[in-house]
Design a protein around this motif. Sequence first.
Motif, PDB file in Angstrom:
ATOM      1  N   SER A   1       0.890   4.025  -2.942  1.00 50.51           N
ATOM      2  CA  SER A   1       0.519   5.416  -2.677  1.00 50.51           C
ATOM      3  C   SER A   1       1.667   6.378  -2.994  1.00 50.51           C
ATOM      4  N   SER A   2       2.889   5.907  -2.931  1.00 48.81           N
ATOM      5  CA  SER A   2       4.019   6.790  -3.253  1.00 48.81           C
ATOM      6  C   SER A   2       4.206   6.951  -4.759  1.00 48.81           C
ATOM      7  N   CYS A   3       3.546   6.114  -5.540  1.00 45.69           N
ATOM      8  CA  CYS A   3       3.668   6.175  -7.003  1.00 45.69           C
ATOM      9  C   CYS A   3       2.591   7.042  -7.645  1.00 45.69           C
TER      10      CYS A   3
ATOM     11  N   LYS B   1       0.838  -1.212   0.000  1.00 50.12           N
ATOM     12  CA  LYS B   1       0.000   0.000   0.000  1.00 50.12           C
ATOM     13  C   LYS B   1       0.864   1.249   0.000  1.00 50.12           C
ATOM     14  N   LYS B   2       1.925   1.246   0.781  1.00 53.12           N
ATOM     15  CA  LYS B   2       2.826   2.401   0.867  1.00 53.12           C
ATOM     16  C   LYS B   2       3.515   2.645  -0.492  1.00 53.12           C
ATOM     17  N   ILE B   3       3.960   1.580  -1.121  1.00 49.10           N
ATOM     18  CA  ILE B   3       4.617   1.701  -2.426  1.00 49.10           C
ATOM     19  C   ILE B   3       3.643   2.255  -3.450  1.00 49.10           C
TER      20      ILE B   3
END
Length: 167
Positions: free
Chosen positions: A164-166, A160-162
Amino acid sequence: MLHSNFEEYFSQKWIDPSQLEKKVEELKKSGKTLATLNGSFDLLHAGHLHMIYEASLQADLLILALNSDSSIKKYKSPLRPIVPLEYRLRMIAALEFVDYVTTFEETDPRILLSKIKPHVHVNGAEYGANCIEADVVKSHGGRIHIVELVPGLSTSSLIKKIVSSCV
């Protein structure tokens, strides 16, 4: 011990599933106690390392069993695993505190555990002491050891973090 290449090192830790019962019998005959831990260990992270290390403290030897890619697709998502089995196996085998690695095709480890009959089976707190493996492990005289999870560390939260950072 130094090896001339990584494949040689890996082969010292790899137990082919077809040879699992024979290898376990050898290890037990030598007087060693066995701990088991299983899972997908996709996108290996610090939470996994914590659990694997704790598992290694529970017996003389740790056998870590990885779900096959097809079993992960069945129980997690058709989009998983992120890292294919051959590479997950090698990452796990590279850990000093893992003695052996193997794999299994089922979506749960009960058949695998009935072959190994570990002295201790380790599981994360999210599954609890009454996990699906408990009856199989206890029926062979083993015990369940629960490891508390490291808050905020999970493969799903990393994904999820990856994502959202994209954005």
